[in-house]
Design an enzyme around this catalytic site. Structure first.
Site, mmCIF file in Angstrom:
data_model
loop_
_atom_site.group_PDB
_atom_site.id
_atom_site.type_symbol
_atom_site.label_atom_id
_atom_site.label_comp_id
_atom_site.label_asym_id
_atom_site.label_seq_id
_atom_site.Cartn_x
_atom_site.Cartn_y
_atom_site.Cartn_z
ATOM 1 N N LYS A 105 49.582 -37.498 21.125
ATOM 2 C CA LYS A 105 50.509 -38.749 21.464
ATOM 3 C C LYS A 105 50.580 -39.641 20.379
ATOM 4 O O LYS A 105 50.186 -39.432 19.122
ATOM 5 C CB LYS A 105 49.501 -39.202 22.514
ATOM 6 C CG LYS A 105 49.164 -38.599 23.761
ATOM 7 C CD LYS A 105 48.469 -39.316 24.790
ATOM 8 C CE LYS A 105 48.054 -38.329 25.826
ATOM 9 N NZ LYS A 105 47.374 -38.980 27.226
ATOM 10 N N TYR A 108 54.324 -36.223 33.922
ATOM 11 C CA TYR A 108 53.382 -37.146 34.815
ATOM 12 C C TYR A 108 53.593 -37.320 36.223
ATOM 13 O O TYR A 108 53.316 -38.432 36.704
ATOM 14 C CB TYR A 108 53.129 -38.271 34.185
ATOM 15 C CG TYR A 108 52.369 -38.131 32.557
ATOM 16 C CD1 TYR A 108 50.954 -37.410 32.523
ATOM 17 C CD2 TYR A 108 52.724 -38.941 31.450
ATOM 18 C CE1 TYR A 108 50.552 -37.365 31.300
ATOM 19 C CE2 TYR A 108 51.895 -38.769 30.440
ATOM 20 C CZ TYR A 108 50.928 -37.969 30.426
ATOM 21 O OH TYR A 108 50.163 -38.084 29.030
ATOM 22 N N PHE A 151 49.017 -48.004 36.596
ATOM 23 C CA PHE A 151 49.063 -47.946 34.781
ATOM 24 C C PHE A 151 50.443 -47.105 34.365
ATOM 25 O O PHE A 151 50.533 -47.126 33.193
ATOM 26 C CB PHE A 151 47.754 -47.402 34.323
ATOM 27 C CG PHE A 151 47.580 -46.008 34.697
ATOM 28 C CD1 PHE A 151 48.027 -44.892 34.396
ATOM 29 C CD2 PHE A 151 46.560 -45.772 35.886
ATOM 30 C CE1 PHE A 151 47.980 -43.449 34.647
ATOM 31 C CE2 PHE A 151 46.240 -44.488 36.275
ATOM 32 C CZ PHE A 151 46.807 -43.479 35.663
ATOM 33 N N ARG A 192 40.209 -28.017 27.286
ATOM 34 C CA ARG A 192 39.884 -29.258 28.167
ATOM 35 C C ARG A 192 38.397 -29.572 27.474
ATOM 36 O O ARG A 192 38.022 -30.753 27.272
ATOM 37 C CB ARG A 192 39.840 -29.170 29.421
ATOM 38 C CG ARG A 192 41.365 -28.968 29.874
ATOM 39 C CD ARG A 192 42.239 -29.908 30.088
ATOM 40 N NE ARG A 192 41.666 -31.098 31.050
ATOM 41 C CZ ARG A 192 42.479 -32.093 31.204
ATOM 42 N NH1 ARG A 192 43.749 -32.362 30.932
ATOM 43 N NH2 ARG A 192 41.824 -33.029 32.009
ATOM 44 N N THR A 211 38.967 -37.776 30.250
ATOM 45 C CA THR A 211 40.054 -38.426 30.181
ATOM 46 C C THR A 211 39.853 -39.745 29.628
ATOM 47 O O THR A 211 40.720 -40.563 28.917
ATOM 48 C CB THR A 211 40.555 -38.533 31.420
ATOM 49 O OG1 THR A 211 41.146 -37.221 32.025
ATOM 50 C CG2 THR A 211 42.220 -39.583 31.532
ATOM 51 N N ARG A 246 38.001 -36.642 22.046
ATOM 52 C CA ARG A 246 38.130 -38.036 22.576
ATOM 53 C C ARG A 246 37.158 -38.719 22.554
ATOM 54 O O ARG A 246 36.934 -39.697 22.061
ATOM 55 C CB ARG A 246 38.918 -37.886 23.963
ATOM 56 C CG ARG A 246 40.097 -37.707 24.440
ATOM 57 C CD ARG A 246 40.429 -37.156 25.708
ATOM 58 N NE ARG A 246 41.598 -37.044 26.071
ATOM 59 C CZ ARG A 246 42.245 -36.676 27.275
ATOM 60 N NH1 ARG A 246 41.277 -36.280 28.234
ATOM 61 N NH2 ARG A 246 43.558 -36.714 27.668
ATOM 62 N N ASN A 248 44.075 -42.283 24.434
ATOM 63 C CA ASN A 248 43.101 -40.987 24.120
ATOM 64 C C ASN A 248 43.406 -39.691 23.439
ATOM 65 O O ASN A 248 43.160 -38.800 23.534
ATOM 66 C CB ASN A 248 42.652 -40.591 25.648
ATOM 67 C CG ASN A 248 43.563 -40.034 26.635
ATOM 68 O OD1 ASN A 248 44.746 -39.845 26.394
ATOM 69 N ND2 ASN A 248 43.228 -39.900 27.867
ATOM 70 N N HIS A 294 47.285 -34.872 25.063
ATOM 71 C CA HIS A 294 47.433 -34.232 26.174
ATOM 72 C C HIS A 294 47.151 -32.626 26.038
ATOM 73 O O HIS A 294 47.291 -32.123 25.159
ATOM 74 C CB HIS A 294 48.730 -34.472 26.790
ATOM 75 C CG HIS A 294 49.207 -33.433 28.029
ATOM 76 N ND1 HIS A 294 48.649 -33.760 29.177
ATOM 77 C CD2 HIS A 294 49.736 -32.231 28.148
ATOM 78 C CE1 HIS A 294 49.040 -32.729 30.031
ATOM 79 N NE2 HIS A 294 49.330 -31.718 29.371
ATOM 80 N N GLU A 345 54.341 -26.456 31.718
ATOM 81 C CA GLU A 345 54.411 -27.286 30.861
ATOM 82 C C GLU A 345 54.995 -26.835 29.366
ATOM 83 O O GLU A 345 55.911 -27.468 28.589
ATOM 84 C CB GLU A 345 53.135 -28.120 30.424
ATOM 85 C CG GLU A 345 52.814 -28.730 31.733
ATOM 86 C CD GLU A 345 51.515 -29.666 31.624
ATOM 87 O OE1 GLU A 345 50.859 -29.422 30.570
ATOM 88 O OE2 GLU A 345 50.988 -30.248 32.477
HETATM 89 P P1 DAT Z 1 44.235 -35.918 31.207
HETATM 90 O O1 DAT Z 1 45.071 -36.477 30.222
HETATM 91 O O2 DAT Z 1 42.639 -36.046 30.912
HETATM 92 O O3 DAT Z 1 44.703 -34.625 31.754
HETATM 93 P P2 DAT Z 1 45.371 -37.395 33.639
HETATM 94 O O4 DAT Z 1 46.355 -36.145 33.870
HETATM 95 O O5 DAT Z 1 44.395 -37.611 34.884
HETATM 96 O O6 DAT Z 1 44.174 -37.103 32.591
HETATM 97 O O7 DAT Z 1 46.104 -38.772 33.061
HETATM 98 C C1 DAT Z 1 47.070 -38.619 32.441
HETATM 99 C C2 DAT Z 1 47.020 -39.655 31.182
HETATM 100 O O8 DAT Z 1 47.480 -40.902 31.824
HETATM 101 C C3 DAT Z 1 45.769 -39.905 30.581
HETATM 102 O O9 DAT Z 1 45.396 -38.894 29.502
HETATM 103 C C4 DAT Z 1 45.773 -41.268 30.071
HETATM 104 C C5 DAT Z 1 46.547 -41.897 31.238
HETATM 105 N N1 DAT Z 1 45.649 -42.487 32.357
HETATM 106 C C6 DAT Z 1 45.044 -41.824 33.254
HETATM 107 N N2 DAT Z 1 44.448 -42.700 34.017
HETATM 108 C C7 DAT Z 1 44.505 -43.802 33.426
HETATM 109 C C8 DAT Z 1 43.731 -45.161 33.951
HETATM 110 N N3 DAT Z 1 42.861 -45.425 34.702
HETATM 111 N N4 DAT Z 1 44.252 -46.120 33.111
HETATM 112 C C9 DAT Z 1 45.014 -45.967 31.930
HETATM 113 N N5 DAT Z 1 45.591 -44.968 31.634
HETATM 114 C C10 DAT Z 1 45.205 -43.741 32.425
HETATM 115 MG MG MG Z 2 46.189 -34.277 32.983
#
Ligand code: DAT
Ligand code: MG
Length: 154
Positions: free
Chosen positions: A9, A49, A57, A85, A91, A102, A112, A115, A126
């Site tokens: 990212k 996403y 967010f 993972r 996350t 992370r 973080n 991805h 993807e």
């Molecule tokens: P991951 O990236 O671990 O697969 P995810 O798919 O639930 O997690 O979310 C995608 C991204 O969205 C994550 O890397 C960062 C952002 N994100 C998720 N939850 C968040 C939150 N509560 N506040 C801010 N950003 C968030």
């Molecule tokens: Mg995810």
């Protein structure tokens, strides 16, 4: 074998951590099928996403992901979705184990660094979403004989 889409990212590039992060995947023994730099747009992010577009967010996430170029990678390995993972960590980086990307390198959930696909099905989807056929390379990795038992690489 399974495939995973990785996105380094904007924070990974801005903080000069691309090499550190790629190193962690390489030393695990994962094969890089494709790697390129690109800028993400709203349509691609909304597809990527889709499970988050209604979250409060999301707007901030979208703006952040568009804020500078990213590096995308397609990685291959035996049951690699789960192993990646684990290497990535939770996350929320404040809950990520020490030793993970992370856990070691990030603090904010929205910053973080990386991805990684969360299932075998999403890995396939993807990789296809971010890479054209000609951008993925089919080649033998000589160290496979040292990394895998025969049944794992068949
Ligand atoms: P991951 O990236 O671990 O697969 P995810 O798919 O639930 O997690 O979310 C995608 C991204 O969205 C994550 O890397 C960062 C952002 N994100 C998720 N939850 C968040 C939150 N509560 N506040 C801010 N950003 C968030
Ligand atoms: Mg995810």
């Amino acid at each position: 074998m399974e495939r995973t889409l990785i996105i380094l990212k904007p924070d990974a590039l801005q903080r000069g951590l691309a090499g550190e992060i790629i190193k962690r995947f390489e030393r695990k023994g994962l094969k890089i099928l494709g790697i390129k730099m690109m800028t993400l747009d709203s349509a691609l992010l909304a597809a990527h996403y889709a499970h988050l577009t209604d979250k409060p967010f999301y707007k901030g996430l979208e703006e952040f992901m568009k804020s500078s170029p990213v590096i995308v990678m397609a990685l291959e390995g035996y049951e690699c979705v789960n192993s990646i993972r684990i290497i990535l960590g939770a996350t929320n980086p404040r809950e990520a184990e020490a030793g993970t990307i992370r856990g070691d390198l990030a603090i904010g959930t929205g910053r973080n660094l990386v991805h990684a696909s969360d299932s075998k099905e999403n890995g396939e989807k993807e990789v296809a979403r971010f890479f054209k056929a000609g951008e993925l390379f089919d080649y033998d990795k000589s160290e496979y004989a040292l990394i895998y038992e025969g049944h794992e690489r068949s």
